[in-house]
Design an enzyme around this catalytic site. Structure first.
Site, short mmCIF file in Angstrom:
data_model
loop_
_atom_site.label_atom_id
_atom_site.label_comp_id
_atom_site.label_asym_id
_atom_site.label_seq_id
_atom_site.Cartn_x
_atom_site.Cartn_y
_atom_site.Cartn_z
N GLY A 119 0.72 21.53 10.95
CA GLY A 119 0.14 20.86 12.11
C GLY A 119 1.09 20.61 13.27
O GLY A 119 0.92 19.65 14.01
N LYS A 166 -9.56 28.52 7.59
CA LYS A 166 -10.91 28.90 7.15
C LYS A 166 -11.70 29.43 8.33
O LYS A 166 -11.50 28.96 9.45
CB LYS A 166 -11.64 27.67 6.57
N HIS A 183 -3.41 32.13 18.54
CA HIS A 183 -2.93 33.19 17.66
C HIS A 183 -1.49 33.51 18.05
O HIS A 183 -1.18 33.63 19.24
CB HIS A 183 -3.83 34.43 17.84
C1 GRF Z 1 0.51 28.79 14.43
O1 GRF Z 1 1.44 29.84 14.44
C2 GRF Z 1 -0.78 29.25 15.08
O2 GRF Z 1 -0.59 30.28 16.00
C3 GRF Z 1 -1.58 29.77 13.93
O3 GRF Z 1 -1.22 28.98 12.84
C4 GRF Z 1 0.08 28.42 13.02
C5 GRF Z 1 -0.07 26.95 12.83
O4 GRF Z 1 1.13 26.26 12.83
N1 GRF Z 1 -2.98 29.78 14.26
P1 GRF Z 1 1.13 24.68 12.84
O5 GRF Z 1 0.34 24.23 11.60
O6 GRF Z 1 0.48 24.22 14.10
O7 GRF Z 1 2.56 24.27 12.74
#
Ligand code: GRF
Length: 210
Positions: free
Chosen positions: A15, A94, A112
């Site tokens: 997160g 999910k 992404h």
């Molecule tokens: C990030 O790299 C985001 O691009 C992807 O999942 C990862 C989440 O990282 N969708 P975090 O849990 O916010 O540290």
């Protein structure tokens, strides 16, 4: 006075993107109400982050429900109860049910860690994205913030930012630089939405200035 935008954050892991949005809200850069955090893994650190900031949480693993209708009903009720205006996916692993996608058309954002439409799609997440970028020999990578539609990593692009891929990069070093970029920019897409400045015309999104 315009009512504040009620945001639900969906997260599955550490997160850090969730935290960067909390921090921007706390600093006054971002005027939203983080009304709810929904996660599928109660042991993930995103729950702790929510708790630390007094943000209500909902542990909602799809596997808990016998039917997808039941799951959609519970999820949809939770979002309605909090009058959610915007769903922000922050490392949520999910796939959202298509009923929710259509109820919240152009009101669900995802980030992404690559430049879509390259290096995206089902199964392309985390280190896999960065390793694929390196294996391909791409010279730039970056981030894509986009609205969510029924296909993985496919909805209209809200913003993209790039980083150079360095000769000495590993998936880890590239991931680290890309994640910094995520923290720097994700909240700005949320801000543009909250301020009502995003316009969506087919696949073209305008109104985010960064
Ligand atoms: C990030 O790299 C985001 O691009 C992807 O999942 C990862 C989440 O990282 N969708 P975090 O849990 O916010 O540290």
């Amino acid at each position: 006075m315009k009512k504040q935008t009620n945001v639900a954050i969906f997260a599955s892991g550490g997160g850090s993107n969730f935290q960067s949005i909390i921090d921007r809200k706390d600093s006054g850069d971002l005027s939203i109400n983080i009304a709810l955090m929904i996660g599928n893994n109660s042991k993930s650190y995103c729950f702790k982050r929510a708790e630390n900031h007094g943000i209500p949480t909902l542990h909602l693993p799809p596997s808990r429900y016998d039917s997808s209708e039941e799951y959609v009903f519970v999820l949809s009720q939770a979002l309605k109860e909090k009058e959610i205006d915007l769903i922000v996916l922050a490392g949520y692993m999910k796939k959202l049910p298509s009923e929710i996608v259509s109820q919240y058309r152009n009101k669900i954002m995802n980030i992404h860690p690559g430049l879509l439409p390259a290096f995206g799609g089902q199964g392309m997440y985390g280190k896999r994205v960065h390793q694929a970028v390196l294996d391909y020999g791409a010279k730039i990578s970056g981030i894509t913030v986009h609205f969510v539609d029924e296909e993985y990593d496919h909805g209209p692009v809200i913003l993209q930012k790039t980083v150079d891929v360095l000769d000495e990069d590993t998936a880890d070093t590239l991931a680290e630089r890309v994640l910094k970029l995520e923290h720097q920019y994700y909240w700005q897409a949320v801000k543009a939405f909250a301020e009502g400045s995003l316009q969506v015309n087919g696949r073209t999104v305008t109104g985010v200035v960064v």
